[in-house]
Scaffold this active site. Structure first.
Site, PDB file in Angstrom:
ATOM      1  CB  THR A 142       2.685  -1.779  -4.917  1.00 39.00           C
ATOM      2  OG1 THR A 142       3.556  -2.146  -3.700  1.00 39.00           O
ATOM      3  CG2 THR A 142       3.686  -1.441  -6.126  1.00 39.00           C
ATOM      4  CB  CYS A 165      -0.881  -0.289   2.609  1.00 37.87           C
ATOM      5  SG  CYS A 165      -0.790  -2.019   2.251  1.00 37.87           S
ATOM      6  CB  THR A 166      -4.283  -0.788  -1.659  1.00 38.48           C
ATOM      7  OG1 THR A 166      -3.110  -0.088  -2.731  1.00 38.48           O
ATOM      8  CG2 THR A 166      -5.604  -0.758  -2.386  1.00 38.48           C
TER       9      THR A 166
END
Length: 229
Positions: free
Chosen positions: A83, A196-197
């Site tokens: 995260t 952000c992934t």
């Protein structure tokens, strides 16, 4: 090979990317039937997000610290938080375990420096863009960090939380995010961090005219370097 500890569920889409890319990376680097040695503890995204929105960070820290302790007990040699937003409590999590935490911001900053960048744009959740906990950590490595105008934050948050965390990858949203990258370029950014992934599901290097630094991909590569050293 060392065992990689993962605190996941933030979102599960992000965790799936981490797990997949770690195993693909080991397969590519080692060959044969090799796969990554991992231990994951996955938390309830809805629970920690609700606590985040209420600014109840001590409770978030305790939940993630508990997950990290479970990962450590499972045999992990070092730890990743899957995260960006919840790196807000990375220091508390690191203090709760006896194994090293590989901090995402440090990994991304190292790649910026390797590329010779002095100024870099940052895209992420509204929380990560509007608070300084993550961008300050990057800036501590001698980099100037630029974020989009606050008027665009809610749009990007909607793309992440209403679409990407549910696996929806829409062309219209891709155009929107690429437009933000162009604005960051105009503001002086020499590259842009996808912080952000889920954004890595949407935007790729071919979509942009400046270097794109996918934070999760870089985090995975750094973890593999450490695990296979």
């Amino acid at each position: 090979m060392q065992t990689i500890g993962l605190v996941g569920g933030l979102s599960w889409e992000s965790s799936a990317v981490y797990y997949q890319e770690l195993n693909r990376g080991v397969e590519s680097r080692v060959g044969g039937l090799s796969s990554a040695r991992t231990v994951m503890s996955s938390v309830d995204f809805a629970e920690v997000t609700a606590l985040q929105e209420q600014e109840r960070w001590d409770e978030v820290a305790e939940i993630l610290s508990g997950a990290a302790r479970g990962v450590e007990a499972g045999g992990a040699d070092f730890l990743l938080l899957c995260t960006t937003t919840f790196h807000r409590v990375a220091d508390q999590v690191a203090d709760a375990v006896g194994i090293p935490l590989l901090h995402l911001a440090d990994v991304v900053a190292a790649e910026c420096q390797a590329k010779g960048l002095e100024s870099v744009g940052f895209l992420g959740t509204t929380f990560a863009m509007s608070r300084s906990f993550f961008t300050d950590r990057i800036a501590s490595h001698g980099l100037d960090v630029v974020v989009p105008d606050s008027a665009h934050h809610e749009t990007l948050n909607r793309v992440i939380y209403d679409e990407l965390v549910h696996g929806k990858v829409l062309d219209g949203s891709r155009r929107t995010v690429v437009g933000l990258i162009d604005e960051l370029w105009d503001a002086g950014a020499g590259g842009v961090i996808l912080g952000c992934t889920e954004l890595e599901l949407l935007v790729h290097q071919a979509d942009a005219d400046i270097p794109v630094l996918p934070a999760t991909t870089l985090h995975v590569a750094a973890a593999l370097d450490r695990a296979l050293a």
